[in-house]
Design a protein around this motif. Sequence first.
Motif, PDB file in Angstrom:
ATOM      1  N   SER A 149      87.636  -6.367 -45.430  1.00 37.92           N
ATOM      2  CA  SER A 149      89.013  -5.873 -45.426  1.00 37.92           C
ATOM      3  C   SER A 149      89.929  -6.670 -46.342  1.00 37.92           C
ATOM      4  O   SER A 149      91.160  -6.577 -46.229  1.00 37.92           O
ATOM      5  CB  SER A 149      89.599  -5.879 -43.997  1.00 37.92           C
ATOM      6  N   LEU A 341      88.244 -10.351 -35.362  1.00 36.98           N
ATOM      7  CA  LEU A 341      88.545  -8.927 -35.493  1.00 36.98           C
ATOM      8  C   LEU A 341      88.072  -8.356 -36.830  1.00 36.98           C
ATOM      9  O   LEU A 341      87.644  -7.200 -36.913  1.00 36.98           O
ATOM     10  CB  LEU A 341      90.058  -8.714 -35.359  1.00 36.98           C
ATOM     11  N   GLY A 342      88.156  -9.166 -37.899  1.00 36.65           N
ATOM     12  CA  GLY A 342      87.942  -8.691 -39.267  1.00 36.65           C
ATOM     13  C   GLY A 342      86.748  -7.779 -39.478  1.00 36.65           C
ATOM     14  O   GLY A 342      86.894  -6.685 -40.046  1.00 36.65           O
ATOM     15  N   ARG A 345      87.565  -4.364 -37.737  1.00 34.78           N
ATOM     16  CA  ARG A 345      88.917  -3.800 -37.784  1.00 34.78           C
ATOM     17  C   ARG A 345      88.928  -2.323 -38.194  1.00 34.78           C
ATOM     18  O   ARG A 345      89.530  -1.481 -37.539  1.00 34.78           O
ATOM     19  CB  ARG A 345      89.795  -4.590 -38.742  1.00 34.78           C
ATOM     20  N   GLU A 346      88.271  -2.004 -39.316  1.00 33.04           N
ATOM     21  CA  GLU A 346      88.362  -0.633 -39.822  1.00 33.04           C
ATOM     22  C   GLU A 346      87.666   0.359 -38.896  1.00 33.04           C
ATOM     23  O   GLU A 346      88.125   1.486 -38.725  1.00 33.04           O
ATOM     24  CB  GLU A 346      87.786  -0.550 -41.241  1.00 33.04           C
ATOM     25  N   ARG A 349      90.157   0.950 -36.126  1.00 28.98           N
ATOM     26  CA  ARG A 349      91.264   1.802 -36.560  1.00 28.98           C
ATOM     27  C   ARG A 349      90.822   3.261 -36.616  1.00 28.98           C
ATOM     28  O   ARG A 349      91.554   4.161 -36.179  1.00 28.98           O
ATOM     29  CB  ARG A 349      91.772   1.361 -37.933  1.00 28.98           C
ATOM     30  N   LEU A 365      96.308  -2.566 -36.886  1.00 27.15           N
ATOM     31  CA  LEU A 365      95.566  -3.446 -35.988  1.00 27.15           C
ATOM     32  C   LEU A 365      95.522  -4.841 -36.604  1.00 27.15           C
ATOM     33  O   LEU A 365      95.114  -5.015 -37.753  1.00 27.15           O
ATOM     34  CB  LEU A 365      94.144  -2.903 -35.784  1.00 27.15           C
ATOM     35  N   LYS A 366      95.952  -5.826 -35.825  1.00 29.49           N
ATOM     36  CA  LYS A 366      96.032  -7.203 -36.304  1.00 29.49           C
ATOM     37  C   LYS A 366      95.430  -8.123 -35.245  1.00 29.49           C
ATOM     38  O   LYS A 366      95.157  -7.701 -34.121  1.00 29.49           O
ATOM     39  CB  LYS A 366      97.490  -7.593 -36.567  1.00 29.49           C
TER      40      LYS A 366
END
Length: 397
Positions: A149, A341-342, A345-346, A349, A365-366
């Motif tokens: 990301s 999370l990285g 993440r996608e 989402r 989303l963080k």
Amino acid sequence: MSVAALIVAAGRGSRAGEGAPKQYRELGGMQVLARTLSAFLEYPEIGHTVVVIHPDDLALYEEAVAVLPTPSATLLPCVHGGATRQDSVKNGLEALSGLDPELILVHDAARPFAGSDLIERAIEAARRWGAAVPGTPVTDTIKVIGEQSEVLSTPDRSTLRAVQTPQAFRFPLLLDAHRRAAAAGLHAFTDDGALAEWAGLPVHVFEGDGGNIKLTHPADFQEAERRLKGNTMAYVTRLGTGFDVHAFGDGDHIWLGGIRVPHDRGVLAHSDGDVILHALTDAILGALADGDIGTHFPPSDPQWRGASSDRFLAHAVGLVAERGGLLDHLDATLLCEKPRLGPHREAMRQRIAGIAGLRLDQVSLKATTTEKLGFTGRAEGIAAQAAATIRLPEVSA
């Protein structure tokens, strides 16, 4: 030059939610496909129109064309689609090949607002260039990202265009390109302009139409209904927030954002313990001023034991629709030391967008740590906070 139109209506439209394929759903009392077809059948320069449908949809198709005000002799028998959109377009082109039109317009059935001005520009572009697609300027900044990301580049948005249909070609050029792609074993082109590029054709962009929207998500149908009714009702924007926390326990995974994430701990929870979906659900309920997740799904009720949290979020989204509202944006922040999370993440989402019927750019989303402070810093549990922005019809006092 003789002109033909090919309407692609063989898709399933799963992102539009439960129900019939989106091209057969009613919009302003008329099926979407019927609205789309009307624009092309009524255009005087179009001599033939063919619709490509899924083999299972013949009854739905016949119902759609039966309500057309004046059934046109230019409407040819429908053609069955293939496994991909590209295959479906090729089937339609082959069906038209015996008529040998000079120009072809390829249009998505789920774009029912193509006006005569846009069709005219498409025909003129095909005459002038041989291969052309309608495009509208991109107003958002676009980022190209990598596997983690990370931002790789930021294209100059003045050079970018969002492409629509109808896409316009000289018929022999597009038919040849499709036949070559099929012979090469390529079947994944989702855009005829991209296939034409692959075939070495110079493709030009002509002026699109911002109102020529594609119906993809439930919210698109709501906006389209309001547009057809000329609804001038005022809407009020509401912001809701949510928070959820769960302690770690034994286990080898946790659920976050609707995704199963491998971890050396599990969570203690009555349901699946997805803190991101729980926080988002509470944020929407807060914007509605309609209690919280415990009100709608009491932990004391055994039917929710181990339940998948996507059901909770979908329920809250449904309540917005029941009130005649629109869900505009979801934003969540995960608080934990780990997992990271990285890498997920996608996927999260995309999952959240799918549950809520939103575009990906409507889901943020963080993640953050708490600098080793508190229960999350001591890795005793995990938490999430969230915000939801909705619009509801304004009610007079």
